[in-house]
Design an enzyme around this catalytic site. Structure first.
Site, mmCIF file in Angstrom:
data_model
loop_
_atom_site.group_PDB
_atom_site.id
_atom_site.type_symbol
_atom_site.label_atom_id
_atom_site.label_comp_id
_atom_site.label_asym_id
_atom_site.label_seq_id
_atom_site.Cartn_x
_atom_site.Cartn_y
_atom_site.Cartn_z
ATOM 1 N N ASP A 1 5.335 3.962 0.957
ATOM 2 C CA ASP A 1 5.644 2.610 0.470
ATOM 3 C C ASP A 1 4.652 2.189 -0.619
ATOM 4 O O ASP A 1 4.166 1.062 -0.618
ATOM 5 C CB ASP A 1 5.616 1.611 1.637
ATOM 6 C CG ASP A 1 6.442 0.356 1.336
ATOM 7 O OD1 ASP A 1 7.272 0.396 0.401
ATOM 8 O OD2 ASP A 1 6.264 -0.665 2.030
ATOM 9 N N LYS B 1 -2.181 -10.270 9.423
ATOM 10 C CA LYS B 1 -0.774 -9.941 9.260
ATOM 11 C C LYS B 1 -0.106 -10.087 10.617
ATOM 12 O O LYS B 1 -0.388 -9.331 11.550
ATOM 13 C CB LYS B 1 -0.621 -8.510 8.724
ATOM 14 C CG LYS B 1 0.828 -8.059 8.586
ATOM 15 C CD LYS B 1 0.877 -6.648 8.046
ATOM 16 C CE LYS B 1 2.312 -6.146 7.966
ATOM 17 N NZ LYS B 1 2.380 -4.763 7.466
#
Length: 528
Positions: free
Chosen positions: A370, A271
């Site tokens: 989230d 990422k």
């Protein structure tokens, strides 16, 4: 939150140093402790079994502790009786017999043993086993003598008769044997019933698969603190299998995409954070929070690196990507890639356990903030792991806390997001577009609650039998509890997992979880 990729072709060399827990070269203590052992009959005892008092409980699965008998055979306590283990087949089966039959002969006197009950264990009878009836206190009537296997220990005079269900004299025996009946199991009746009782029967067990761990050089075990399978490796602990990386070695990898190969041919996911928000707060959050975790349902952070404004996180590779692409009808997946009700249920339970761990299993409480299908990753077996901790907050272990830019928050915010995600899983949509005969978008939680209220069929996809109906109804009821408007009405994640693993009939229909019927689904909790 999406991965941040550069807009032009870009190559970045990531040099990651992976440090093990034992830099002095010594072996990890749990790896050394879980060496296979034996009673004196040379039968190897290893995961999921362990010898109580000799091997550590973390080397086996809860409830699989064995003892060594005076004759050298291991035995297992089940239903308040000792069962001798004749042989363990590490393909998930073992042969056992009730210890009272191990040295029986025609002059043996048998006690009345309790019936074997396996309903609350991870053990089950193997297919094609045979049921026998032992009848106590029998008189020597004609037609029963050939079935006598010994005497009753209670009075030494009444006989014990053994018959199978198909025996034509069973009814006669039930009327003439006054000492009670015990059900026993045998694999077959070859060699006669007495020999069959000595030989015993087969049990199958169901626990986490150990093969990946063993094949990678590890030893399997179980951590009761987080109630999860663990792979104990020479230098540390892993969730499924040992890493091939050596302690302190640098691994050089060339990253051009989100999934890449290390030198040892294993895949990882990268990422890349290009534009950092809040002076790199997202990067700091992710590293600080996820590095504190160790749970089978939390994605593993392998390492990270940074150079000036460019930062990257390296995670274990999850072959099936995010849950999002498997649950929404608009993705048009073929039948081979659609998730059935049982798979959806197992994913919901797995994510629930991961959140429960974040809320109460860590040394500090972590709020994810989230939870959504995009941030649930699936491995090659569709085993779920929570990812993307960029918005996470590490908070003290109290009920609620003030966090900067958020205000007073609690774990109930994650509970709400989890409930909304489960509703999206069962509905196959982003909580809208339910009724095909209506052009207006309908808020899915409102629609599903009305169905429950009117006791109507839920009419959801992939429901093909009664078991599927129960699974989906259970998921719907639990999720509606999770999205209650008042946070105090929402259950803890511990209670959520309990409800999911319990009987659907014990779950009450919750109060209506909203004050009106909005046209779109809120992603975040209406209240912290």
């Amino acid at each position: 939150m999406a991965f941040h990729l550069l807009s032009r072709p870009y190559f970045m060399i990531l040099i990651i140093t992976l440090w093990s827990q034992n830099s002095d070269g010594s072996l990890y203590p749990k790896f050394e402790a879980c060496e296979p052992n034996t009673c004196s009959n040379n039968q190897t005892i290893s995961y999921p079994f362990y010898i109580e008092g000799i091997q550590e409980p973390f080397c086996g699965y809860p409830g699989f502790g064995l003892s060594c008998g005076n004759d050298g055979f291991p035995f297992l306590n089940m239903s308040n009786a000792k069962y001798m283990i004749h042989q363990i087949f590490y393909n998930n089966s073992l042969r056992v017999s009730n210890a009272v039959f191990s040295r029986s002969n025609t002059r043996s006197c048998f006690p009345r043993t309790p019936n074997l009950t396996l309903s609350d264990t991870r053990l089950a009878l193997a297919p094609n086993q045979r049921e026998l009836f032992l009848l106590f206190g029998c008189d020597l009537h004609e037609g029963l003598q050939e079935h006598i296997i010994g005497c009753s220990e209670e009075n030494k005079t009444g006989s014990v008769v053994a018959m199978n269900r198909e025996n034509q004299n069973l009814g006669f025996a039930l009327m003439n044997c006054k000492g009670g009946v015990v059900n026993v199991t045998v694999e077959d009746e070859e060699g006669g019933i007495q020999e069959a009782l000595r030989r015993g029967f087969l049990l199958n067990w169901t626990v986490s698969d150990c093969n990946k761990c063993k094949n990678s050089g590890g030893k399997c075990g179980f951590d009761t603190d987080i109630f999860s399978f663990r792979c104990y490796c020479p230098h540390d602990t892993h969730a499924r299998h040992c890493s091939q990386e050596k302690s302190g070695n640098s691994v050089v990898i060339l990253a051009t995409d989100l999934s890449i190969k290390l030198e040892d041919e294993s895949l990882v996911a990268v990422k890349v954070l290009k534009e950092l928000k809040g002076n790199g707060e997202e990067f700091i959050n992710e590293v600080a929070s996820i590095s504190r975790t160790s749970h089978v349902n939390i994605v593993t952070l392998i390492g990270f690196c940074f150079e000036k404004s460019k930062k990257a996180l390296v995670y274990e590779f999850m072959a099936n990507g995010s849950l999002e692409k498997f649950i929404f009808e608009t993705n048009n997946l073929t039948g081979d890639y659609q998730l059935n009700c049982e798979m959806l249920y197992q994913i919901a339970v797995g994510v629930g356990r991961g959140l429960e761990y974040l809320h109460r299993g860590c040394s500090t409480r972590i709020f994810h903030f989230d939870i959504k299908p995009h941030n649930i990753l699936l491995d090659e077996n569709f085993f779920p792991k929570i990812s993307d901790f960029g918005l996470a907050k590490i908070c003290p272990r109290n009920e609620s806390v003030y966090c900067r830019n958020i205000g007073v928050v609690s774990h109930k915010s994650d509970v709400y997001s989890y409930g909304m995600m489960v509703l999206e899983m069962v509905g196959g949509r982003k909580n809208i577009n339910v009724e095909v005969d209506c052009t207006n978008e309908i808020y899915f939680p409102y629609w599903i609650y009305k169905r429950l209220e009117l006791n109507q069929e839920l009419a959801l996809r992939n429901v093909i039998n009664e078991s599927d109906r129960d699974i989906i109804k259970k998921m719907v009821l639990v999720s509606l509890w999770c999205i209650q408007t008042d946070p105090s009405d929402r259950p803890t994640m511990h209670r959520v997992v309990e409800m999911l693993e319990g009987n659907v009939e014990t779950i009450q229909v919750p109060p209506k979880p909203f004050l009106s019927s909005p046209s779109i689904s809120p992603r975040t909790s209406p209240s912290h």
